[in-house]
Design an enzyme around this catalytic site. Structure first.
Site, short mmCIF file in Angstrom:
data_model
loop_
_atom_site.label_atom_id
_atom_site.label_comp_id
_atom_site.label_asym_id
_atom_site.label_seq_id
_atom_site.Cartn_x
_atom_site.Cartn_y
_atom_site.Cartn_z
N SER A 112 0.83 -1.21 0.00
CA SER A 112 0.00 0.00 0.00
C SER A 112 0.86 1.26 0.00
O SER A 112 1.94 1.28 0.58
CB SER A 112 -0.91 0.04 1.23
OG SER A 112 -1.62 1.27 1.24
N LYS A 161 -4.43 -6.69 3.41
CA LYS A 161 -4.46 -5.57 2.46
C LYS A 161 -5.90 -5.27 2.04
O LYS A 161 -6.29 -4.11 1.86
CB LYS A 161 -3.59 -5.90 1.23
CG LYS A 161 -3.65 -4.84 0.12
CD LYS A 161 -3.13 -3.49 0.62
CE LYS A 161 -2.94 -2.41 -0.40
NZ LYS A 161 -3.93 -2.04 -1.34
N HIS A 175 -7.40 -3.39 4.79
CA HIS A 175 -6.83 -2.04 4.71
C HIS A 175 -7.64 -1.21 3.72
O HIS A 175 -8.02 -0.07 3.98
CB HIS A 175 -5.36 -2.11 4.28
CG HIS A 175 -4.78 -0.79 3.86
ND1 HIS A 175 -5.05 -0.21 2.64
CD2 HIS A 175 -3.96 0.07 4.51
CE1 HIS A 175 -4.43 0.96 2.56
NE2 HIS A 175 -3.76 1.14 3.67
N ASN A 176 -7.91 -1.79 2.56
CA ASN A 176 -8.63 -1.04 1.54
C ASN A 176 -10.09 -0.80 1.92
O ASN A 176 -10.65 0.25 1.61
CB ASN A 176 -8.53 -1.75 0.19
CG ASN A 176 -7.20 -1.47 -0.48
OD1 ASN A 176 -6.20 -1.26 0.19
ND2 ASN A 176 -7.17 -1.44 -1.80
N GLU A 221 -9.92 2.01 4.11
CA GLU A 221 -9.61 3.18 3.24
C GLU A 221 -10.91 3.71 2.61
O GLU A 221 -11.15 4.93 2.60
CB GLU A 221 -8.62 2.72 2.17
CG GLU A 221 -8.30 3.71 1.07
CD GLU A 221 -7.42 3.07 -0.03
OE1 GLU A 221 -6.33 2.55 0.29
OE2 GLU A 221 -7.83 3.07 -1.21
C1 6PG Z 1 -3.20 1.46 -1.61
C2 6PG Z 1 -4.43 1.67 -2.44
C3 6PG Z 1 -4.22 1.01 -3.76
C4 6PG Z 1 -5.18 1.45 -4.83
C5 6PG Z 1 -6.50 0.79 -4.77
C6 6PG Z 1 -7.64 1.74 -4.79
O1 6PG Z 1 -3.33 0.92 -0.53
O2 6PG Z 1 -2.13 1.85 -2.08
O3 6PG Z 1 -5.53 1.13 -1.80
O4 6PG Z 1 -4.21 -0.37 -3.55
O5 6PG Z 1 -5.28 2.81 -4.92
O6 6PG Z 1 -6.53 -0.04 -5.88
O7 6PG Z 1 -8.76 1.01 -4.97
P1 6PG Z 1 -10.00 1.49 -5.80
O8 6PG Z 1 -9.57 1.66 -7.22
O9 6PG Z 1 -10.97 0.38 -5.62
O10 6PG Z 1 -10.44 2.77 -5.19
#
Ligand code: 6PG
Length: 475
Positions: free
Chosen positions: A130, A184, A187-188, A191
Site C-alpha cells: 500500500s 491488504k 486495509h482497503n 480506506e
Molecule cells: C493502496 C491503495 C491502492 C489502490 C487501490 C484503490 O493501498 O495503495 O488502496 O491499492 O489505490 O486499488 O482502490 P479502488 O480503485 O478500488 O479505489
C-alpha cells in the site's frame, strides 16, 4: 554471470516505482515487461539507478539474470495475468525460488495459488503493498503472507524498500497463505470508509452551507494538526485548495461525482458478510461508491423528488465545526473497530494468528490510511493484545464517550437536511447496537419461531423453546 538479487515483472506505474525503489536501496533488480518497449523506456529513464537495473526482454533472460534462489516480484494486474505469469515462470524456475505476488489479489486466489504450487518446489508469497505511486517509489507499507521462512529470506530487501515509522520498517510477515492479501483487503475496506466519511463531511459543508471548496480545505488543514492527523485528511485539504488550470475554479468542482472501484473494498465487505462480522461502515462506503457511479439514475431521482434542503447561506459556527471533527473521528473509530473485528474472525477461521498490534504498526507509515490514530491503536493493541473489539479498549472507550454525541448530532443534522451520510450513519448505528446490552433480537427470535418454528432461548431457562402461537394467525 547472473547479477540481480531479485526480479520484477510488470513495469506499470507501481512496478516501475517499486523497481526503482529496490535499485535505489542497492539491490540489483532484473526487470521484465510483456511489452518490451516499456522495459526499454523504463531503463532509459532510470538515470543513475541504471547500474542496479538489468532490463530483460524474455522470462528466460530474467530468470538467468537472477542469482538463485531467486525471488521474483509480480506486479501485474490482479486476476488472470497473475496466473499467466506463474504459468510462464513455473518451468523456468528451480527449487526454492520464490514467486511474490505484490498486486491487489483476492486472498482466495492467493490461497488457490499456494495449493497449485504445492509440491512444485517453488515457494509463493502473497504480498499486499500500500502507498500508491509515491509509496512504491519511496517506501510502501508491506503486508506479507506465506511461509515465514520464505519471508525471512526476502526480509532484508523488503525492509529496505518499506516505509519507516521512526526507526521501524513498515513490513511484516503476518501469517501463512492468504494472510497478507487479506490484511491488504481490509486495509482497503477501511480506506473506503475513511474516504467516504471525509466526503460526507465535505458534503455537509458544501451543500448545507454553500461553503466554497478552499474554505472547506482550510478546515481539513486545521483538523490535520489534531486527532484526525492522517494522510487522507492531508490530501483532502490539498485537493480542496487546488485550482483547475483550465477554468480557474476549484478543481474539485470540475470533477464528475462518479467514483471508480477496482474491487478490494467490495471484497472486504463480502468477506465480512461471509464471516458474519458487521462491517457496516465499510459496506456503506462501498455501496456509496456504487451509487455514485449511477449518475444518470440519480439525476432522474433528483428531478422526481426535487433537491434536498437548500444551503442555509449562513456560515457554520465554531461549535458545529468541532462537532464535524469529532463526528469524523467517532466514525473512524467505529470503522476501524469493524475492520479489525473482521481480521480477528478471519484469523481464527483461517488459523493465521494475525498480529493485530503489528498490523497497526506497519500501517503507521507508507500506506494510504496512515495516521496518528494508528499509533494510538498500535499502542492499545500492545497493551491489550486480546482485546475483543477496539471499542472495548479503555483508551477508545474514553475517546468514544467524548466523540459519540457529536457523531449523533451530525448524523441527525444530515438526516434532517436530506444530506446523505451513509457511512457516518452506519458507524453510529453500529456503535448504538454494539453498546446495547438488551437489543431487540428477542422480537426477531419470536418472529422466526412464529413462522418457522425455529425455537428461541429464554432469559430464565436453558434449552430451546417455542412460543404460544397455536396454529398461526387467527382467521
Ligand atoms: C493502496 C491503495 C491502492 C489502490 C487501490 C484503490 O493501498 O495503495 O488502496 O491499492 O489505490 O486499488 O482502490 P479502488 O480503485 O478500488 O479505489
Amino acid at each position: 554471470m547472473s547479477k540481480a538479487e531479485i526480479g520484477l515483472i510488470g513495469l506499470g506505474v507501481m512496478g516501475s516505482n517499486l523497481a526503482l525503489n529496490i535499485a535505489e536501496k542497492g539491490y540489483p533488480v532484473a526487470v521484465y515487461n510483456r511489452t518490451s518497449s516499456r522495459t526499454g523506456a523504463f531503463f532509459e529513464n532510470a538515470g543513475a539507478l541504471r547500474e542496479n537495473i538489468v532490463p530483460c526482454t524474455s522470462l528466460e533472460e530474467l530468470v538467468a539474470q537472477i542469482k538463485p534462489p531467486r525471488p521474483i516480484i509480480l506486479m501485474v494486474q490482479a486476476g488472470k495475468a497473475v496466473d499467466e505469469q506463474i504459468e510462464g515462470l513455473r518451468d523456468l524456475l528451480a527449487k526454492n525460488d520464490i514467486i511474490i505476488d505484490a498486486g491487489n489479489a483476492n486472498f482466495r486466489d492467493t490461497i488457490r495459488r499456494f495449493e497449485e504450487l504445492e509440491g512444485s518446489g517453488l515457494t509463493f508469497i502473497g504480498m499486499g503493498v500500500s502507498g500508491g505511486e509515491e509509496g512504491a517509489r519511496h517506501g510502501p507499507s508491506i503486508m506479507v503472507g506465506g511461509k515465514e521462512d520464505a519471508y525471512r529470506r526476502v526480509e532484508p530487501i523488503l525492509t529496505a524498500i518499506a516505509a519507516r515509522f521512526e526507526d521501524e520498517a513498515c513490513s511484516a510477515w503476518l501469517g501463512e497463505g492468504g494472510a497478507g492479501h487479506f490484511v491488504k483487503t481490509i486495509h482497503n475496506g477501511i480506506e473506503y470508509a475513511d474516504m467516504q466519511m471525509i466526503a460526507e463531511i465535505y458534503g455537509v459543508l458544501r451543500d448545507g452551507f454553500g461553503m466554497p471548496a478552499a474554505e472547506i480545505g482550510k478546515i481539513f488543514e486545521g483538523w490535520n494538526k489534531g486527532r484526525l492527523n492522517s494522510y487522507l485528511v492531508e490530501i483532502t485539504a490539498a485537493v480542496l485548495a487546488a485550482a483547475d488550470p483550465k477554468s480557474g475554479k476549484p478543481i474539485v468542482d470540475m470533477i464528475l461525482d462518479r467514483a471508480g472501484q477496482k474491487g478490494t473494498g467490495r471484497w472486504a465487505a463480502i468477506e465480512a458478510q461471509m464471516m458474519g462480522v458487521p462491517a457496516t461502515a465499510i459496506e456503506s462506503a462501498v455501496a456509496a461508491r456504487s451509487l455514485s457511479a449511477e449518475k444518470t439514475i440519480r439525476e432522474a431521482a433528483a428531478a422526481a423528488y426535487g433537491p434536498a434542503v437548500a444551503p442555509s447561506g449562513k456560515a457554520p459556527d465554531a461549535a458545529f465545526i468541532d462537532d464535524l471533527e469529532l463526528a469524523l473521528f467517532a466514525g473512524k473509530v467505529a470503522a476501524y473497530a469493524q475492520g479489525f473485528a473482521v481480521m480477528e474472525e478471519a484469523s481464527s477461521e483461517f488459523k493465521w494468528n494475525l498480529p493485530m498490534a503489528t498490523i497497526a504498526r506497519i500501517w503507521r507509515a507508507g500506506c494510504i490510511i496512515r495516521s496518528q490514530f494508528l499509533s494510538t491503536l498500535a499502542q492499545s493493541f500492545e497493551a491489550d493484545p486480546d482485546a475483543e473489539n477496539l471499542l472495548l479498549i479503555d483508551h477508545f472507550v474514553g475517546q468514544m464517550q467524548e466523540a459519540q454525541p457529536s457523531l449523533r448530532r451530525i448524523v441527525a443534522h444530515a438526516a434532517l437536511a436530506g444530506q446523505p451520510a451513509p457511512a457516518l450513519s452506519a458507524a453510529l448505528g453500529y456503535f448504538d447496537s454494539f453498546r446495547q446490552a438488551r437489543g431487540t433480537a428477542n422480537l426477531i427470535q419470536a418472529q422466526r419461531d412464529f413462522f418457522g418454528a425455529h425455537g428461541f432461548e429464554r432469559i430464565d431457562e436453558d434449552g430451546a423453546h417455542h412460543g404460544p402461537w397455536g396454529s398461526g394467525l387467527a382467521g
